[in-house]
Write a protein that holds these residues in place. Structure first.
Motif, PDB file in Angstrom:
ATOM      1  N   ASP A   1      17.628  99.240  31.892  1.00  0.00           N
ATOM      2  CA  ASP A   1      17.798  98.970  33.326  1.00  0.00           C
ATOM      3  C   ASP A   1      17.533 100.266  34.102  1.00  0.00           C
ATOM      4  O   ASP A   1      18.106 101.302  33.774  1.00  0.00           O
TER       5      ASP A   1
ATOM      6  N   THR B   1       8.596  94.250  22.852  1.00  0.00           N
ATOM      7  CA  THR B   1       9.888  93.690  23.247  1.00  0.00           C
ATOM      8  C   THR B   1       9.597  92.490  24.159  1.00  0.00           C
ATOM      9  O   THR B   1       8.457  92.295  24.605  1.00  0.00           O
ATOM     10  N   GLU B   2      10.640  91.724  24.479  1.00  0.00           N
ATOM     11  CA  GLU B   2      10.382  90.565  25.361  1.00  0.00           C
ATOM     12  C   GLU B   2       9.960  91.020  26.766  1.00  0.00           C
ATOM     13  O   GLU B   2       9.075  90.427  27.373  1.00  0.00           O
ATOM     14  N   TYR B   3      10.567  92.103  27.261  1.00  0.00           N
ATOM     15  CA  TYR B   3      10.166  92.619  28.578  1.00  0.00           C
ATOM     16  C   TYR B   3       8.749  93.180  28.541  1.00  0.00           C
ATOM     17  O   TYR B   3       7.987  93.025  29.494  1.00  0.00           O
TER      18      TYR B   3
ATOM     19  N   GLU C   1      24.008  95.275  22.245  1.00  0.00           N
ATOM     20  CA  GLU C   1      23.821  94.596  23.530  1.00  0.00           C
ATOM     21  C   GLU C   1      25.190  94.320  24.149  1.00  0.00           C
ATOM     22  O   GLU C   1      26.097  93.822  23.497  1.00  0.00           O
TER      23      GLU C   1
ATOM     24  N   TYR D   1      25.993  92.212  26.755  1.00  0.00           N
ATOM     25  CA  TYR D   1      26.364  90.881  27.252  1.00  0.00           C
ATOM     26  C   TYR D   1      26.321  89.798  26.172  1.00  0.00           C
ATOM     27  O   TYR D   1      25.299  89.629  25.488  1.00  0.00           O
TER      28      TYR D   1
ATOM     29  N   ASN E   1      14.568 100.496  25.021  1.00  0.00           N
ATOM     30  CA  ASN E   1      13.393  99.756  25.477  1.00  0.00           C
ATOM     31  C   ASN E   1      13.671  99.044  26.784  1.00  0.00           C
ATOM     32  O   ASN E   1      14.596  98.226  26.872  1.00  0.00           O
ATOM     33  N   PHE E   2      12.903  99.396  27.813  1.00  0.00           N
ATOM     34  CA  PHE E   2      12.970  98.718  29.111  1.00  0.00           C
ATOM     35  C   PHE E   2      14.415  98.708  29.627  1.00  0.00           C
ATOM     36  O   PHE E   2      14.916  97.681  30.108  1.00  0.00           O
TER      37      PHE E   2
ATOM     38  N   GLY F   1      20.788  98.351  24.159  1.00  0.00           N
ATOM     39  CA  GLY F   1      20.262  97.440  25.178  1.00  0.00           C
ATOM     40  C   GLY F   1      19.193  96.563  24.557  1.00  0.00           C
ATOM     41  O   GLY F   1      18.078  96.445  25.067  1.00  0.00           O
TER      42      GLY F   1
ATOM     43  N   ASP G   1      29.420  98.039  24.531  1.00  0.00           N
ATOM     44  CA  ASP G   1      28.803  98.888  25.553  1.00  0.00           C
ATOM     45  C   ASP G   1      28.269 100.161  24.893  1.00  0.00           C
ATOM     46  O   ASP G   1      29.001 100.831  24.148  1.00  0.00           O
ATOM     47  N   GLY G   2      27.021 100.476  25.201  1.00  0.00           N
ATOM     48  CA  GLY G   2      26.406 101.677  24.637  1.00  0.00           C
ATOM     49  C   GLY G   2      27.182 102.950  24.947  1.00  0.00           C
ATOM     50  O   GLY G   2      27.088 103.931  24.202  1.00  0.00           O
TER      51      GLY G   2
HETATM   52  N1  SAM Z   1      15.305  95.822  25.298  1.00  0.00           N
HETATM   53  C1  SAM Z   1      14.999  94.499  25.793  1.00  0.00           C
HETATM   54  C2  SAM Z   1      13.531  94.397  26.131  1.00  0.00           C
HETATM   55  O1  SAM Z   1      12.859  95.430  26.167  1.00  0.00           O
HETATM   56  O2  SAM Z   1      13.034  93.294  26.311  1.00  0.00           O
HETATM   57  C3  SAM Z   1      15.882  94.136  26.985  1.00  0.00           C
HETATM   58  C4  SAM Z   1      15.640  94.913  28.241  1.00  0.00           C
HETATM   59  S1  SAM Z   1      16.798  94.507  29.555  1.00  0.00           S
HETATM   60  C5  SAM Z   1      16.015  95.050  30.973  1.00  0.00           C
HETATM   61  C6  SAM Z   1      18.062  95.729  29.323  1.00  0.00           C
HETATM   62  C7  SAM Z   1      19.169  95.259  28.400  1.00  0.00           C
HETATM   63  O3  SAM Z   1      20.065  96.343  28.175  1.00  0.00           O
HETATM   64  C8  SAM Z   1      19.983  94.126  28.981  1.00  0.00           C
HETATM   65  O4  SAM Z   1      20.080  93.078  28.043  1.00  0.00           O
HETATM   66  C9  SAM Z   1      21.357  94.761  29.255  1.00  0.00           C
HETATM   67  O5  SAM Z   1      22.419  93.856  29.148  1.00  0.00           O
HETATM   68  C10 SAM Z   1      21.397  95.848  28.195  1.00  0.00           C
HETATM   69  N2  SAM Z   1      22.280  96.973  28.526  1.00  0.00           N
HETATM   70  C11 SAM Z   1      22.296  97.661  29.691  1.00  0.00           C
HETATM   71  N3  SAM Z   1      23.228  98.627  29.653  1.00  0.00           N
HETATM   72  C12 SAM Z   1      23.800  98.553  28.429  1.00  0.00           C
HETATM   73  C13 SAM Z   1      24.835  99.275  27.789  1.00  0.00           C
HETATM   74  N4  SAM Z   1      25.482 100.275  28.416  1.00  0.00           N
HETATM   75  N5  SAM Z   1      25.166  98.948  26.520  1.00  0.00           N
HETATM   76  C14 SAM Z   1      24.542  97.925  25.889  1.00  0.00           C
HETATM   77  N6  SAM Z   1      23.555  97.196  26.453  1.00  0.00           N
HETATM   78  C15 SAM Z   1      23.190  97.498  27.704  1.00  0.00           C
END
Ligand code: SAM
Length: 213
Positions: A118, A191-193, A69, A71, A115-116, A46, A96-97
């Motif tokens: 969802d 991280t950006e978040y 990532e 998306y 990190n951060f 992610g 996908d993770g």
């Molecule tokens: N890690 C970054 C930060 O801390 O700024 C981004 C945080 S953002 C809230 C969560 C990221 O995890 C999103 O870009 C989302 O697309 C990605 N993500 C969520 N579930 C995922 C999965 N199963 N596999 C890969 N990426 C995933």
């Protein structure tokens, strides 16, 4: 995270296979060949726009990093950062993770960063949380004995849930901070978040949990 549709993202990803390793290539068991060295491999699941992995790769040139990532429209921003930073020890993977075992051999990954992630606050979505037991099992499968999961979030509910999940899985909590930015922890890469939420005055939580034999 709000996603902006970027119809050109796929084309851009496909044009840079040296940075975003194609999902179709035979990567499982070959990551050390891809990096051209035997340095340890750390992954972030992610990775978002890639600020953390890029910063970590600059800070630790003897560790190889892979930002994972889901998306396309998000990973293209990480691609821009990576191309600008020119760090040979960082690659990206647009998958996908939950499919990690298709891309990594047992023991190929030394450490996992979340990190951060969802938060998926609804109980019916618990299984989607990246710290749910099925994800912990995946991470354990990728790492040698004693592998670690390092986790940061601003979300108190997700943090409490995750500490419980690590502990119920039998992991050892090596480090817990309820206020990372006012702690003695050194070398934090934001991280950006993390930048966004801490600028609003929100506390950042951090933990390190280690798998036990
Ligand atoms: N890690 C970054 C930060 O801390 O700024 C981004 C945080 S953002 C809230 C969560 C990221 O995890 C999103 O870009 C989302 O697309 C990605 N993500 C969520 N579930 C995922 C999965 N199963 N596999 C890969 N990426 C995933």
């Amino acid at each position: 995270m709000r996603l902006r549709n970027k119809p050109w993202a796929r084309e851009k990803i496909d044009a840079h296979p040296q940075y975003i390793i194609p999902e179709s290539s035979n990567v499982k068991g070959h990551w050390h060949d891809i990096f051209g060295n035997n340095n340890p491999i750390h992954i972030e699941v992610g990775t978002g726009k890639g600020q953390f992995v890029t910063g970590m790769a600059k800070q630790n040139p003897d560790i190889n990093y892979i930002g994972i990532e889901l998306y396309e429209s998000v990973i293209v921003s990480a691609l821009d950062l990576l191309m600008e930073a020119e760090v040979p020890n960082l690659k990206l993977l647009n998958v996908d993770g939950s499919d990690l075992l298709n891309y990594f051999e047992k023991g190929e990954v030394k450490q996992v960063y979340l990190n951060f992630s969802d938060p998926w606050p609804k109980t019916r979505h618990t299984k989607r949380r990246l710290t749910y037991k099925s994800f912990l099992n995946l991470y354990e499968e990728l790492m040698p004995e004693g592998g670690e999961v390092h986790f940061k979030t601003d979300n108190q509910g997700l943090f409490e849930y995750s500490l419980k999940s690590f502990s119920e899985y039998g992991m050892m909590l090596k480090y817990v901070s309820l206020d990372l930015h006012n702690s003695e922890f050194e070398g934090n890469v934001m991280t950006e978040y993390e930048e966004k939420f801490s600028a609003k005055g929100q506390r950042i939580y951090r933990s390190e949990a280690k798998f036990q034999p």
